[in-house]
Design an enzyme around this catalytic site. Structure first.
Site, PDB file in Angstrom:
ATOM      1  N   ASP A 137      24.129 -19.607 -20.587  1.00  0.00           N
ATOM      2  CA  ASP A 137      24.568 -18.746 -19.538  1.00  0.00           C
ATOM      3  C   ASP A 137      26.105 -18.035 -19.757  1.00  0.00           C
ATOM      4  O   ASP A 137      26.998 -18.981 -20.255  1.00  0.00           O
ATOM      5  CB  ASP A 137      24.468 -19.265 -18.210  1.00  0.00           C
ATOM      6  CG  ASP A 137      24.488 -18.244 -16.985  1.00  0.00           C
ATOM      7  OD1 ASP A 137      23.382 -18.030 -16.469  1.00  0.00           O
ATOM      8  OD2 ASP A 137      25.531 -17.686 -16.826  1.00  0.00           O
ATOM      9  N   ILE A 138      26.573 -16.940 -19.616  1.00  0.00           N
ATOM     10  CA  ILE A 138      27.694 -16.490 -19.982  1.00  0.00           C
ATOM     11  C   ILE A 138      28.710 -16.799 -18.884  1.00  0.00           C
ATOM     12  O   ILE A 138      29.983 -17.039 -19.104  1.00  0.00           O
ATOM     13  CB  ILE A 138      27.423 -14.682 -19.766  1.00  0.00           C
ATOM     14  CG1 ILE A 138      28.676 -14.144 -20.771  1.00  0.00           C
ATOM     15  CG2 ILE A 138      27.544 -14.267 -18.557  1.00  0.00           C
ATOM     16  CD1 ILE A 138      28.592 -12.890 -21.156  1.00  0.00           C
ATOM     17  N   ASN A 173      15.028 -18.035 -10.045  1.00  0.00           N
ATOM     18  CA  ASN A 173      15.211 -17.107  -8.793  1.00  0.00           C
ATOM     19  C   ASN A 173      14.332 -16.009  -9.021  1.00  0.00           C
ATOM     20  O   ASN A 173      14.127 -15.442  -9.977  1.00  0.00           O
ATOM     21  CB  ASN A 173      16.764 -16.636  -8.753  1.00  0.00           C
ATOM     22  CG  ASN A 173      17.724 -17.772  -8.483  1.00  0.00           C
ATOM     23  OD1 ASN A 173      17.417 -18.592  -7.496  1.00  0.00           O
ATOM     24  ND2 ASN A 173      18.863 -17.880  -9.183  1.00  0.00           N
ATOM     25  N   VAL A 184      19.144 -10.730 -12.712  1.00  0.00           N
ATOM     26  CA  VAL A 184      18.423 -10.220 -13.661  1.00  0.00           C
ATOM     27  C   VAL A 184      16.911 -10.004 -13.834  1.00  0.00           C
ATOM     28  O   VAL A 184      16.254 -11.077 -13.591  1.00  0.00           O
ATOM     29  CB  VAL A 184      18.903 -10.778 -15.137  1.00  0.00           C
ATOM     30  CG1 VAL A 184      18.206 -10.199 -16.315  1.00  0.00           C
ATOM     31  CG2 VAL A 184      20.466 -10.812 -15.088  1.00  0.00           C
ATOM     32  N   HIS A 195      13.655 -15.876 -15.965  1.00  0.00           N
ATOM     33  CA  HIS A 195      14.560 -16.777 -16.559  1.00  0.00           C
ATOM     34  C   HIS A 195      14.483 -18.122 -15.699  1.00  0.00           C
ATOM     35  O   HIS A 195      14.655 -18.202 -14.699  1.00  0.00           O
ATOM     36  CB  HIS A 195      16.097 -16.587 -16.890  1.00  0.00           C
ATOM     37  CG  HIS A 195      16.475 -15.713 -15.688  1.00  0.00           C
ATOM     38  ND1 HIS A 195      16.303 -14.300 -15.113  1.00  0.00           N
ATOM     39  CD2 HIS A 195      17.541 -16.344 -14.717  1.00  0.00           C
ATOM     40  CE1 HIS A 195      16.987 -14.223 -13.955  1.00  0.00           C
ATOM     41  NE2 HIS A 195      17.789 -15.415 -13.886  1.00  0.00           N
TER      42      HIS A 195
HETATM   43  P1  5GP Z   1      19.850 -15.082 -11.473  1.00  0.00           P
HETATM   44  O1  5GP Z   1      20.881 -14.697 -10.346  1.00  0.00           O
HETATM   45  O2  5GP Z   1      19.323 -13.625 -12.124  1.00  0.00           O
HETATM   46  O3  5GP Z   1      18.884 -15.980 -11.283  1.00  0.00           O
HETATM   47  O4  5GP Z   1      21.082 -15.303 -12.874  1.00  0.00           O
HETATM   48  C1  5GP Z   1      21.222 -14.536 -13.931  1.00  0.00           C
HETATM   49  C2  5GP Z   1      22.180 -15.225 -14.636  1.00  0.00           C
HETATM   50  O5  5GP Z   1      22.260 -14.544 -15.913  1.00  0.00           O
HETATM   51  C3  5GP Z   1      23.453 -15.561 -14.076  1.00  0.00           C
HETATM   52  O6  5GP Z   1      23.687 -17.189 -14.113  1.00  0.00           O
HETATM   53  C4  5GP Z   1      24.613 -14.632 -15.091  1.00  0.00           C
HETATM   54  O7  5GP Z   1      25.758 -15.374 -15.555  1.00  0.00           O
HETATM   55  C5  5GP Z   1      23.604 -14.585 -16.456  1.00  0.00           C
HETATM   56  N1  5GP Z   1      23.957 -13.565 -17.129  1.00  0.00           N
HETATM   57  C6  5GP Z   1      24.138 -12.147 -16.870  1.00  0.00           C
HETATM   58  N2  5GP Z   1      24.316 -11.492 -17.778  1.00  0.00           N
HETATM   59  C7  5GP Z   1      24.476 -12.145 -18.960  1.00  0.00           C
HETATM   60  C8  5GP Z   1      24.579 -11.841 -20.443  1.00  0.00           C
HETATM   61  O8  5GP Z   1      24.826 -10.863 -20.685  1.00  0.00           O
HETATM   62  N3  5GP Z   1      24.663 -13.006 -21.228  1.00  0.00           N
HETATM   63  C9  5GP Z   1      24.215 -14.206 -20.695  1.00  0.00           C
HETATM   64  N4  5GP Z   1      24.020 -15.278 -21.565  1.00  0.00           N
HETATM   65  N5  5GP Z   1      24.043 -14.764 -19.428  1.00  0.00           N
HETATM   66  C10 5GP Z   1      24.014 -13.518 -18.640  1.00  0.00           C
END
Ligand code: 5GP
Length: 122
Positions: free
Chosen positions: A35-36, A93, A102, A106
């Site tokens: 994760d970034i 989520n 996103v 995931h």
């Molecule tokens: P969500 O809230 O959709 O469950 O989590 C999305 C996750 O994607 C977050 O933890 C966020 O830090 C991660 N994320 C968003 N953009 C990027 C990216 O460009 N690269 C990576 N490696 N992680 C990302």
């Protein structure tokens, strides 16, 4: 509600190689990367390569081969990251109530420290 996949989401771009990622594992049907913005010492995202919005979409419509590969990939990442002994958390989520940022399925694998209770009281 039908699941409509937006192929401009950030993980679709990662899968197409349009933006970089820090890969942990790649299999035929799945990709795992760090994760970034890690929220724990171990914070890996595991995604299927197919266009699935969220977990129920995947579970309802993916092929057996994709589901097997994805499930095994999650297990393999747990092993690679060494979280099996101390424990870890999987989070996926979905949608608005789940605060999914996103819109490509995931699973977050979180570990490497005590993670506290699963949810805060609202
Ligand atoms: P969500 O809230 O959709 O469950 O989590 C999305 C996750 O994607 C977050 O933890 C966020 O830090 C991660 N994320 C968003 N953009 C990027 C990216 O460009 N690269 C990576 N490696 N992680 C990302």
């Amino acid at each position: 509600m039908p699941h409509s996949y937006d192929d401009q989401n950030i993980f679709a771009k990662i899968l197409r190689g349009e933006i970089p990622n820090d890969t942990v594992l790649e299999t035929e049907h799945s990709l795992a990367f760090n994760d970034i913005q890690p929220q724990a010492p171990v914070h890996v995202l595991v995604i299927p390569k197919g266009p699935y919005v969220c977990y129920d979409h995947f579970a309802q419509t993916a092929s057996d081969a994709e589901i097997l590969d994805y499930t095994r990939a999650i297990g393999e990442v747990c092993k690679l990251k060494g979280v099996e002994d101390d424990g870890f958390r999987l989070i996926s989520n979905a949608g608005e109530a789940g605060v999914q940022e996103v819109p490509h399925l995931h699973v977050h694998i979180l570990g490497g420290r005590p993670l506290g209770r699963m949810l805060q009281k609202a």
